[in-house]
Scaffold this motif. Sequence first.
Motif, short mmCIF file in Angstrom:
data_model
loop_
_atom_site.label_atom_id
_atom_site.label_comp_id
_atom_site.label_asym_id
_atom_site.label_seq_id
_atom_site.Cartn_x
_atom_site.Cartn_y
_atom_site.Cartn_z
N THR A 208 0.84 -1.19 0.00
CA THR A 208 0.00 0.00 0.00
C THR A 208 0.88 1.25 0.00
O THR A 208 1.76 1.41 0.86
CB THR A 208 -0.90 0.01 1.24
OG1 THR A 208 -1.69 -1.18 1.26
CG2 THR A 208 -1.82 1.23 1.23
N GLN A 209 0.67 2.11 -0.99
CA GLN A 209 1.40 3.38 -1.08
C GLN A 209 0.56 4.35 -1.92
O GLN A 209 -0.45 3.97 -2.50
CB GLN A 209 2.81 3.20 -1.66
CG GLN A 209 2.84 2.52 -3.01
CD GLN A 209 4.25 2.15 -3.43
OE1 GLN A 209 5.00 1.52 -2.68
NE2 GLN A 209 4.63 2.55 -4.65
N THR A 210 0.99 5.60 -1.98
CA THR A 210 0.15 6.63 -2.62
C THR A 210 0.16 6.54 -4.13
O THR A 210 -0.82 6.92 -4.78
CB THR A 210 0.62 8.03 -2.18
OG1 THR A 210 2.01 8.17 -2.51
CG2 THR A 210 0.41 8.22 -0.69
N ALA A 211 1.25 6.07 -4.73
CA ALA A 211 1.33 6.03 -6.20
C ALA A 211 2.22 4.87 -6.62
O ALA A 211 3.05 4.36 -5.83
CB ALA A 211 1.87 7.35 -6.74
N TYR A 212 2.03 4.45 -7.89
CA TYR A 212 2.80 3.31 -8.41
C TYR A 212 3.29 3.63 -9.82
O TYR A 212 2.60 4.30 -10.60
CB TYR A 212 1.93 2.05 -8.48
CG TYR A 212 1.39 1.62 -7.13
CD1 TYR A 212 2.11 0.72 -6.32
CD2 TYR A 212 0.17 2.11 -6.66
CE1 TYR A 212 1.61 0.34 -5.09
CE2 TYR A 212 -0.33 1.71 -5.43
CZ TYR A 212 0.40 0.83 -4.64
OH TYR A 212 -0.09 0.46 -3.42
N THR A 227 0.70 -4.37 -18.04
CA THR A 227 -0.52 -3.56 -18.07
C THR A 227 -0.78 -2.95 -16.70
O THR A 227 -0.27 -3.43 -15.68
CB THR A 227 -1.74 -4.41 -18.47
OG1 THR A 227 -1.96 -5.41 -17.47
CG2 THR A 227 -1.51 -5.09 -19.81
N ASP A 228 -1.57 -1.88 -16.68
CA ASP A 228 -1.93 -1.19 -15.43
C ASP A 228 -0.69 -0.78 -14.65
O ASP A 228 -0.54 -1.07 -13.46
CB ASP A 228 -2.83 -2.08 -14.56
CG ASP A 228 -4.15 -2.40 -15.22
OD1 ASP A 228 -4.63 -1.58 -16.02
OD2 ASP A 228 -4.70 -3.48 -14.95
N THR A 229 0.22 -0.08 -15.32
CA THR A 229 1.52 0.25 -14.72
C THR A 229 1.44 1.31 -13.62
O THR A 229 2.43 1.52 -12.91
CB THR A 229 2.49 0.73 -15.81
OG1 THR A 229 1.90 1.86 -16.49
CG2 THR A 229 2.78 -0.38 -16.81
N THR A 230 0.30 1.98 -13.47
CA THR A 230 0.16 2.95 -12.38
C THR A 230 -0.84 2.48 -11.33
O THR A 230 -1.29 3.27 -10.49
CB THR A 230 -0.29 4.33 -12.94
OG1 THR A 230 -1.54 4.18 -13.62
CG2 THR A 230 0.75 4.90 -13.90
#
Length: 425
Positions: A208-212, A227-230
């Motif tokens: 769990t973190q604010t951004a990826y 896929t779904d890199t963010t």
Amino acid sequence: MSTSMRGRQIRWGILGLVVAVTILTLLIILAVAGCQGKTGPAGPAGPAGPAGPAGTVPPATTVAPPAPVVVDLGAAQTAKPGDAVTLKAAVKINDASTVKSYKWTQTAGPKATLSGDTTDTLKATLADAKAVKAELFKGLRAEDRFQVQAINPHALIGAETSTFAVAVTTSSGTYKKTVNVTSTIPYAISTGLANVPKGVPVLLSGKTQTAYNWTMTGPTGTKATLTDTTDRYPSFTPDVVGKYTVTETSSKATIDVYAGTWAGAITGVDAKGRPLTGECSACHNGTIAPDNFKEWKETGHAEIFTQNINDPAGHWAITCAECHTVGYYPGVDNGGFDEAVAAEKWQVPPHGDKGLWENVILKQFPKTAKLANIQCENCHGPNNDSTLHANKTLDAARISIASEVCGSCHGEPLRHGRYQQWEES
């Protein structure tokens, strides 16, 4: 007197006697008839005798009356996330009633957008891929760490399946019917291993973190994309064997995934009919490598396919192969059971014969037999082309502590619900 004259006298005497007897008999008959007179009226009937045994009455044929109203929604449908599907209620009236109203609802699955829900024809726009993925994670437990995400069957099927119901009200009552629409998503049942088969989708999970921000490097020749890199949960499908390194650049965390192909181990049976693993046991003999086969061959896993095929009253079908064999995943080229079956043209035999495993499959279909039953690779991933095999190391990528190691098969609805029962315990 001569002899001939004496014979004639005897014969004439006998003849005379016969004539006399005949005349006397006729006289007696006539006398009796004259004495009887005319026949009198019939006497009263005697008492009735006891009743005889009851006869066998054939069973009455029961014909169920037709339902007053029959509602038909047609066959289940398959679509893609976000697609618009049309469902029509065909109503057959058997009781002379009249249709008053229709009411459509969605009873399961990710929320769809409905129109025409008070007519006989429903138009449903299915949830998009993001919503279906969110529905999937309602049935999974995402640990707060970077890992390959384990996926159990009932969570995947539940996320992909939307159920729609219609209630048709007529002047005689309300009649209901349901139909399923499956919207497939690019994920597969997974034990959570990082040692994976080539060609099968891999879903990852981050802390769990604010951004990826995910990136990936792969072996030479790969065209696989992430896929779904963010998103917290990216995915990819390994297309060649080798090591894939997925990095979340914000945290600099990495996940190494190793893709291989299936090998299989069974080469025969021992005197007790238990499976032999000749090629593997050459090293796994307790000296070069641990002899894990000695204990495995005594388990039910080692003979689940064998026992079902040999059972004259069994019900094994090819749909059982996903759990009862190694690497059954039709449409993917990775050396699994389905490819061995196709190569050897083996077909599931009709039940009723004994000794099919020993006398037919092992001898005539050795490639199929090699991948039958539940073996090491079912729980530890593929051995062929893997850098993790025969490296004298107990690699973490080949071990998963996720409950889906068991749940990948024992959580298969609707027949094997032990995993779901355990979850609810």
